[in-house]
Design a protein around this motif. Structure first.
Motif, PDB file in Angstrom:
ATOM      1  N   ASN A   1      -4.383  13.964   9.964  1.00 12.66           N
ATOM      2  CA  ASN A   1      -3.542  13.554   9.866  1.00 12.66           C
ATOM      3  C   ASN A   1      -3.070  12.368   9.993  1.00 12.66           C
ATOM      4  OD1 ASN A   1      -2.463  16.141   9.696  1.00 12.66           O
ATOM      5  ND2 ASN A   1      -1.751  16.405  11.775  1.00 12.66           N
ATOM      6  N   TYR A   2      -2.576  11.284   9.114  1.00 15.10           N
ATOM      7  CA  TYR A   2      -1.915  10.242   9.745  1.00 15.10           C
ATOM      8  C   TYR A   2      -1.796   9.654  11.186  1.00 15.10           C
ATOM      9  CZ  TYR A   2      -1.613   5.060   7.867  1.00 15.10           C
ATOM     10  OH  TYR A   2      -1.668   4.164   8.371  1.00 15.10           O
ATOM     11  N   ALA A   3      -2.278   8.669  11.294  1.00 10.86           N
ATOM     12  CA  ALA A   3      -1.858   8.020  12.358  1.00 10.86           C
ATOM     13  C   ALA A   3       0.356   7.698  12.891  1.00 10.86           C
ATOM     14  CB  ALA A   3      -2.509   6.899  13.101  1.00 10.86           C
ATOM     15  N   ASN A   4       0.825   7.591  11.080  1.00 14.30           N
ATOM     16  CA  ASN A   4       1.773   7.131  11.852  1.00 14.30           C
ATOM     17  C   ASN A   4       2.583   7.029  10.830  1.00 14.30           C
ATOM     18  OD1 ASN A   4       4.264   5.760  11.720  1.00 14.30           O
ATOM     19  ND2 ASN A   4       3.365   3.172  11.018  1.00 14.30           N
ATOM     20  N   PRO A   5       3.298   8.478  11.039  1.00 11.74           N
ATOM     21  CA  PRO A   5       4.375   9.410   9.779  1.00 11.74           C
ATOM     22  C   PRO A   5       5.592   8.340   9.535  1.00 11.74           C
ATOM     23  CG  PRO A   5       4.237  10.128  12.192  1.00 11.74           C
ATOM     24  CD  PRO A   5       2.972   9.028  12.287  1.00 11.74           C
ATOM     25  N   GLY A   6       5.482   7.538  10.408  1.00 12.18           N
ATOM     26  CA  GLY A   6       7.314   7.483  10.789  1.00 12.18           C
ATOM     27  C   GLY A   6       7.495   6.376   8.948  1.00 12.18           C
ATOM     28  N   ASN A   7       8.313   5.335   9.377  1.00 15.66           N
ATOM     29  CA  ASN A   7       8.929   4.864   8.289  1.00 15.66           C
ATOM     30  C   ASN A   7       8.737   3.267   8.408  1.00 15.66           C
ATOM     31  OD1 ASN A   7       9.398   6.665   6.487  1.00 15.66           O
ATOM     32  ND2 ASN A   7      11.253   7.130   6.911  1.00 15.66           N
TER      33      ASN A   7
ATOM     34  N   GLY B   1      -5.112   9.048  -3.106  1.00 17.76           N
ATOM     35  CA  GLY B   1      -5.575   7.880  -3.190  1.00 17.76           C
ATOM     36  C   GLY B   1      -4.274   7.540  -2.862  1.00 17.76           C
ATOM     37  N   LEU B   2      -4.771   6.240  -2.476  1.00 16.55           N
ATOM     38  CA  LEU B   2      -4.992   4.850  -1.827  1.00 16.55           C
ATOM     39  C   LEU B   2      -3.840   3.736  -3.460  1.00 16.55           C
ATOM     40  CD1 LEU B   2      -6.238   4.132   1.034  1.00 16.55           C
ATOM     41  CD2 LEU B   2      -4.190   5.355   1.172  1.00 16.55           C
ATOM     42  N   VAL B   3      -2.613   3.109  -3.412  1.00 14.92           N
ATOM     43  CA  VAL B   3      -2.388   2.375  -4.296  1.00 14.92           C
ATOM     44  C   VAL B   3      -2.463   1.614  -3.935  1.00 14.92           C
ATOM     45  CG1 VAL B   3      -0.700   2.356  -6.334  1.00 14.92           C
ATOM     46  CG2 VAL B   3      -1.312   4.974  -5.215  1.00 14.92           C
TER      47      VAL B   3
ATOM     48  N   PRO C   1       3.283   2.336   8.293  1.00 16.55           N
ATOM     49  CA  PRO C   1       3.357   3.462   7.457  1.00 16.55           C
ATOM     50  C   PRO C   1       2.365   3.366   5.878  1.00 16.55           C
ATOM     51  CG  PRO C   1       5.685   2.218   7.577  1.00 16.55           C
ATOM     52  CD  PRO C   1       4.641   1.416   8.155  1.00 16.55           C
ATOM     53  N   ILE C   2       2.584   4.589   5.626  1.00 20.86           N
ATOM     54  CA  ILE C   2       2.438   4.562   4.415  1.00 20.86           C
ATOM     55  C   ILE C   2       3.231   4.843   2.982  1.00 20.86           C
ATOM     56  CG2 ILE C   2       0.741   5.776   2.036  1.00 20.86           C
ATOM     57  CD1 ILE C   2      -1.659   6.032   4.218  1.00 20.86           C
ATOM     58  N   CYS C   3       3.783   3.528   2.473  1.00 18.00           N
ATOM     59  CA  CYS C   3       5.451   4.130   1.789  1.00 18.00           C
ATOM     60  C   CYS C   3       4.991   5.380   0.967  1.00 18.00           C
ATOM     61  CB  CYS C   3       6.039   3.248   0.403  1.00 18.00           C
ATOM     62  SG  CYS C   3       6.885   2.342   2.643  1.00 18.00           S
ATOM     63  N   GLU C   4       5.780   6.207  -0.433  1.00 18.22           N
ATOM     64  CA  GLU C   4       5.467   6.580  -1.457  1.00 18.22           C
ATOM     65  C   GLU C   4       5.271   5.935  -2.724  1.00 18.22           C
ATOM     66  OE1 GLU C   4       8.494   9.319  -2.117  1.00 18.22           O
ATOM     67  OE2 GLU C   4       7.959  10.780  -0.361  1.00 18.22           O
ATOM     68  N   SER C   5       4.891   5.973  -3.556  1.00 18.68           N
ATOM     69  CA  SER C   5       4.411   4.794  -4.261  1.00 18.68           C
ATOM     70  C   SER C   5       5.714   4.541  -5.168  1.00 18.68           C
ATOM     71  CB  SER C   5       3.671   5.875  -5.333  1.00 18.68           C
ATOM     72  OG  SER C   5       2.421   6.502  -4.992  1.00 18.68           O
ATOM     73  N   ALA C   6       6.965   5.459  -5.124  1.00 19.49           N
ATOM     74  CA  ALA C   6       7.974   5.082  -6.195  1.00 19.49           C
ATOM     75  C   ALA C   6       9.093   4.039  -4.972  1.00 19.49           C
ATOM     76  CB  ALA C   6       9.066   5.990  -6.297  1.00 19.49           C
ATOM     77  N   GLN C   7       8.575   4.197  -3.533  1.00 17.00           N
ATOM     78  CA  GLN C   7       9.287   2.920  -2.415  1.00 17.00           C
ATOM     79  C   GLN C   7       8.450   2.083  -1.734  1.00 17.00           C
ATOM     80  OE1 GLN C   7      12.671   3.844  -1.820  1.00 17.00           O
ATOM     81  NE2 GLN C   7      12.828   5.436  -3.872  1.00 17.00           N
ATOM     82  N   LEU C   8       8.871   0.430  -2.331  1.00 12.63           N
ATOM     83  CA  LEU C   8       7.738  -0.159  -1.760  1.00 12.63           C
ATOM     84  C   LEU C   8       9.188  -0.302  -1.045  1.00 12.63           C
ATOM     85  CD1 LEU C   8       5.597  -1.441  -4.597  1.00 12.63           C
ATOM     86  CD2 LEU C   8       5.194  -0.001  -3.217  1.00 12.63           C
ATOM     87  N   THR C   9       8.175  -0.696   0.596  1.00 11.76           N
ATOM     88  CA  THR C   9       9.381  -1.159   1.338  1.00 11.76           C
ATOM     89  C   THR C   9       8.667  -2.235   2.386  1.00 11.76           C
ATOM     90  OG1 THR C   9       8.650  -0.045   3.126  1.00 11.76           O
ATOM     91  CG2 THR C   9      10.742   0.579   1.908  1.00 11.76           C
TER      92      THR C   9
ATOM     93  N   LEU D   1       1.136  -1.042   0.115  1.00 10.18           N
ATOM     94  CA  LEU D   1      -0.215   0.051   0.054  1.00 10.18           C
ATOM     95  C   LEU D   1       0.489   1.100   0.247  1.00 10.18           C
ATOM     96  CD1 LEU D   1      -2.721   1.424   0.077  1.00 10.18           C
ATOM     97  CD2 LEU D   1      -2.568   1.767   2.823  1.00 10.18           C
ATOM     98  N   THR D   2       0.847   2.612  -0.629  1.00  8.88           N
ATOM     99  CA  THR D   2       1.120   3.486  -1.036  1.00  8.88           C
ATOM    100  C   THR D   2       0.378   4.726  -1.653  1.00  8.88           C
ATOM    101  OG1 THR D   2       1.898   3.281  -3.324  1.00  8.88           O
ATOM    102  CG2 THR D   2       3.086   2.047  -1.580  1.00  8.88           C
ATOM    103  N   SER D   3       0.930   6.240  -1.455  1.00  8.66           N
ATOM    104  CA  SER D   3       0.317   7.051  -1.657  1.00  8.66           C
ATOM    105  C   SER D   3       1.249   7.859  -1.403  1.00  8.66           C
ATOM    106  CB  SER D   3      -0.397   7.356  -0.446  1.00  8.66           C
ATOM    107  OG  SER D   3      -1.826   8.358  -1.074  1.00  8.66           O
ATOM    108  N   HIS D   4       0.487   9.441  -2.503  1.00  8.42           N
ATOM    109  CA  HIS D   4       1.661  10.200  -2.217  1.00  8.42           C
ATOM    110  C   HIS D   4       0.959  11.163  -1.018  1.00  8.42           C
ATOM    111  CE1 HIS D   4       4.567   9.685  -5.729  1.00  8.42           C
ATOM    112  NE2 HIS D   4       3.349   9.586  -6.923  1.00  8.42           N
ATOM    113  N   SER D   5       0.097  11.504  -0.953  1.00  6.81           N
ATOM    114  CA  SER D   5      -0.137  11.933   0.308  1.00  6.81           C
ATOM    115  C   SER D   5      -0.985  10.853   2.121  1.00  6.81           C
ATOM    116  CB  SER D   5      -1.820  12.993  -0.686  1.00  6.81           C
ATOM    117  OG  SER D   5      -1.823  13.939   1.080  1.00  6.81           O
ATOM    118  N   LYS D   6      -0.846  11.827   2.556  1.00 13.54           N
ATOM    119  CA  LYS D   6      -1.078  10.967   4.132  1.00 13.54           C
ATOM    120  C   LYS D   6      -2.592  11.396   4.757  1.00 13.54           C
ATOM    121  CE  LYS D   6       4.105   9.421   4.377  1.00 13.54           C
ATOM    122  NZ  LYS D   6       4.669   9.373   5.359  1.00 13.54           N
ATOM    123  N   GLU D   7      -3.091  12.539   4.440  1.00 14.44           N
ATOM    124  CA  GLU D   7      -3.333  12.938   5.539  1.00 14.44           C
ATOM    125  C   GLU D   7      -5.135  12.767   4.061  1.00 14.44           C
ATOM    126  OE1 GLU D   7      -1.041  15.054   3.861  1.00 14.44           O
ATOM    127  OE2 GLU D   7       0.191  14.890   5.600  1.00 14.44           O
ATOM    128  N   LEU D   8      -6.489  13.135   5.347  1.00 13.41           N
ATOM    129  CA  LEU D   8      -7.038  12.973   4.713  1.00 13.41           C
ATOM    130  C   LEU D   8      -7.696  14.451   4.852  1.00 13.41           C
ATOM    131  CD1 LEU D   8      -9.654  10.750   6.859  1.00 13.41           C
ATOM    132  CD2 LEU D   8      -9.024  10.308   4.478  1.00 13.41           C
TER     133      LEU D   8
END
Length: 750
Positions: A121-127, A201-203, A154-162, A104-111
């Motif tokens: 705000n998203y509850a887990n801003p870390g990595n 947008g969640l991916v 955490p929600i990763c950036e779309s280009a960084q799947l961990t 699961l990834t997204s460019h934005s973490k906020e509602l």
């Protein structure tokens, strides 16, 4: 594939349908979910579901996702400070024998509220994942159950799947497997503004590995040849190289994933140089993902060198898979220099592009030490040679296109006064012969000899036709022509050439200079002679220049043969029964693409004329015009674009026996002219009757064919011209030179 949008009933929001990614051995499906609301802290789903399109890998594996078509979050003023959860209802199906991974990834973490001002705000801003089953006030989160324990991931950036963004996985095929994921929100009514809230947008990205290994081949690589200089540098300090790479994957379009392609793919060459991936040239197709990367080979450490090869590796940063193409990058010479060899040389353009060709003709024969110490009227340029001319231009060439290169050789030095006499030999590729000095009246010693002219340097089209197949060899084949007593090594070939001037290039074996006694050149089965015949022998190669005018017309040919039946026969001592001809080609002199004229040989009274551009230079008189014998000196012209000593060759001074003119004046030898487009002139008057007692010789002309662009041709010392080539290009030995250097090609990036 492109992202499609569906419009549904008004109480459902617009969502993005799933988009599939196919990865050569891996298959990736991504689905984008927009979440927003119409009721407090309630996650509401459409009763309709969407199943992603599924791409099948080359191994026959596929993966697909199924989920609700829409998801809504609603906020009003009731039931505050409570964690509300709802199943995400994401289902995975794959037939991959090694299973799948779901991220699961997204460019934005906020509602974000529809007013664009208020956010949750998203509850887990870390990595890293947080082990937690509830949310703090005014936050939202995505819960994943791992070993029956809840985590807010955490929600990763779309280009960084961990691994921290990993929702679920399996190592076997699955059918309709529900992912253990929930959405959650906790809003304090005093803080929250009621209304609809949404994520950007969640991916969801599902990866099915269709191979037991993590390494796959690069599908295609364009611009795989990299031209380098001899030291490993690129063509200029600002030059870079652009590769076009195709890997077997269909990527998401950039609407959600963005253009951060350099964050998704790391390209390395030979394990020593990075190639920066760019969005330019990015194409999605059935072949996979195609994109460009740019490498600066000037920064490679250690440098790559021409002749080497290197692997190209594409690491997929977020997915952890590697694509490899072994020995994919080939390093070639971006600059090729042809020095004098006394033989024709073949140039093959290894890469399509524009090449700058530079050529320099050869000098006339060098001064000997005794000549360099001789002075006449104070000048120390007694018997000094003319200097080869310079020609350059740009020519487009295709990969593997062939050209022939003829590099001029400098002429032979004239003999010293009192030394054994000889006629100085003209340099390879058209230099004229010098003549020995005459007997000094009243003595038994010879005066100074004249030096030979320098050959021109040229580039010409590759000649395919080899007439050796038509030759009858003396006592070499059972072809009906076996006469070992004949002075001729061969008869034929009967080459039917169009009118024009030619240079025949004949390669022999077992034929030393002492056994070669000249040529016989004619047509019409021997009933008409070719004109302007000039012959040179250098090692195994014999060059025969001639002119075929078509006059008189051929009349003795067999019926139906159009003629002219041109024949070049070599005269060889009958004691040599081992000589043979292995190749005979005819080059039309007017087909040469680029010519740099040769300098003339020097004589006692005049420095040789320099090779020139449009016109070769006259010899430089060293004495005083007030000399009593000045009227008996001759200074012939250089060649030009339409006339000269010969088409391609410089005129030779006529040879003579042990004679001298009437009277008591000493007569030195005459020089040979330089070769060129047209070679220079040399004095031709008879020694026994002519009043001429001293003469110079002219340089050959240069030339540029119309297909050579941005060209220039000129001689040393021409007013207003750059003299740099004579210090940077001309070899120390003063033979000719030809250099090719790429100036641009398809993969060049400035």
């Amino acid at each position: 594939m492109s992202i499609k949008k569906f419009t549904i009933k008004s109480w459902f929001p617009v969502v993005l349908l799933p988009t599939a990614l196919f990865f050569a051995g891996l298959l990736i499906i991504s689905t984008f979910v927009f979440i927003y609301s119409n009721t407090y802290a309630v996650v509401t789903y459409s009763s309709e579901t969407n199943t992603s399109s599924s791409f099948t890998s080359t191994q026959g594996y596929s993966v697909s996702l199924t989920m609700p078509k829409s998801v809504t979050f609603g906020i009003d003023g009731t039931n505050s400070s409570q964690t509300i959860k709802a199943d995400a209802k994401v289902i995975v199906t794959t037939n991959s024998v090694t299973g799948y991974k779901l991220y699961l990834t997204s460019h934005s973490k906020e509602l974000t509220h529809v007013n664009g001002l208020n956010q949750i705000n998203y509850a887990n801003p870390g990595n890293t994942s947080i082990q937690k089953s509830s949310l703090d006030d005014d936050s939202w989160g995505v819960f994943v159950k791992r070993n029956n324990v809840n985590y807010i991931i955490p929600i990763c950036e779309s280009a960084q799947l961990t691994e921290e963004c990993l929702i679920s996985k399996s190592s076997v095929p699955v059918t309709n497997e529900k992912a253990p994921i929930e959405y959650g929100v906790n809003v304090n009514s005093e803080m929250a503004v009621p209304g609809h809230y949404s994520s950007a947008g969640l991916v969801y990205t599902a990866i099915a590995n269709s191979s037991t290994t993590g390494e796959f081949p690069v599908t295609e690589l364009t611009n795989s040849k990299v031209p380098l200089l001899a030291n490993g540098n690129q063509l200029t300090s600002s030059t870079k190289h652009r590769f076009k790479i195709t890997i077997p994957i269909l990527e998401n379009q950039s609407e959600v994933l963005g253009d951060a392609i350099d964050k998704r793919y790391k390209v390395t060459i030979g394990n020593r140089l990075d190639c920066k991936a760019t969005t330019n040239g990015r194409v999605h197709s059935a072949k996979g993902l195609t994109f460009d990367c740019i490498a600066d080979f000037n920064t490679a450490s250690p440098r790559f060198l021409p002749g080497q090869k290197a692997d190209l590796v594409v690491d997929t940063i977020p997915y952890g898979y590697t694509y490899l193409k072994q020995n994919a990058v080939e390093f070639i010479a971006g600059e090729k220099t042809f020095n004098y060899t006394g033989t024709p040389q073949e140039m093959v353009s290894e890469i399509t592009g524009n090449y700058r060709i530079e050529a320099m003709g050869a000098n006339g024969g060098d001064q000997t030490p005794a000549q360099a110490n001789e002075h006449w009227y104070g000048s120390n340029e007694v018997l000094a040679p003319g200097i080869g001319g310079y020609t350059s231009g740009i020519k487009g060439m295709f990969e593997n296109e062939k050209y022939m290169v003829f590099v001029g050789g400098k002429g032979q030095s004239g003999h010293d006064r009192g030394a054994a006499p000889y006629d100085a030999k003209g340099g390879f590729n058209g230099g004229g012969n010098g003549a020995s000095g005459l007997l000094v009246p009243g003595t038994n010693i010879y005066s100074w000899g004249g030096a030979g002219g320098g050959g021109s340097s040229d580039v010409r089209p590759y000649e395919i036709d080899d007439y050796v197949q038509f030759i009858h060899h003396r006592d070499k084949r059972t072809d009906g022509w076996r006469d070992p007593s004949s002075i001729f090594l061969n008869d034929g070939p009967w080459a039917n050439l169009i009118r024009g001037t030619y240079q025949a290039v004949i390669k022999t074996v077992n034929l030393p200079d002492s056994d070669f006694e000249g040529v016989s050149a004619y047509y019409d089965l021997g009933n008409a002679n070719l004109s302007d015949v000039y012959t040179q022998k250098f090692g195994d190669y014999i060059l025969v220049y001639f002119n075929y005018t078509g006059v008189p017309a051929a009349t003795h040919l067999p019926a139906g043969n159009a003629g002219p039946a041109i024949e070049i026969r070599l005269k060889v001592k009958t004691t040599n029964q081992a000589a043979d001809i292995t190749s005979m080609k005819f080059y039309k002199t007017t087909d040469r693409l680029l010519v740099a004229g040769g300098g003339a040989g020097g004589s006692y009274i005049a420095k040789g004329g320099n090779g020139g551009g449009a016109t070769g230079m006259k010899p430089s008189y060293l004495g005083s015009t007030g000399d009593a014998m000045y009227s008996r000196f001759r200074f012939p012209n250089g060649g030009n674009q339409i006339a000269g000593g010969g088409a391609g060759f410089g005129a030779s001074a006529p040879t003579h026996g042990a004679i001298y003119p009437n009277g008591s004046v000493e007569s030195a030898g005459r020089a040979g002219a330089g070769g060129g487009w047209f070679g220079g002139y040399a004095e031709q008057s008879d020694y026994s009757t002519s009043p001429v007692i001293g003469a110079g010789a002219g340089g050959g002309s240069g030339h540029l064919y119309f297909m050579v662009r941005n060209g220039t041709t000129y001689g040393y010392g021409e007013s207003g011209k750059d003299m740099t080539p004579w210090s940077t290009l001309q070899p120390a030995d003063k033979n000719g030179i030809v250099r090719f250097k790429l100036v641009d090609y398809l993969g060049m990036e400035n």
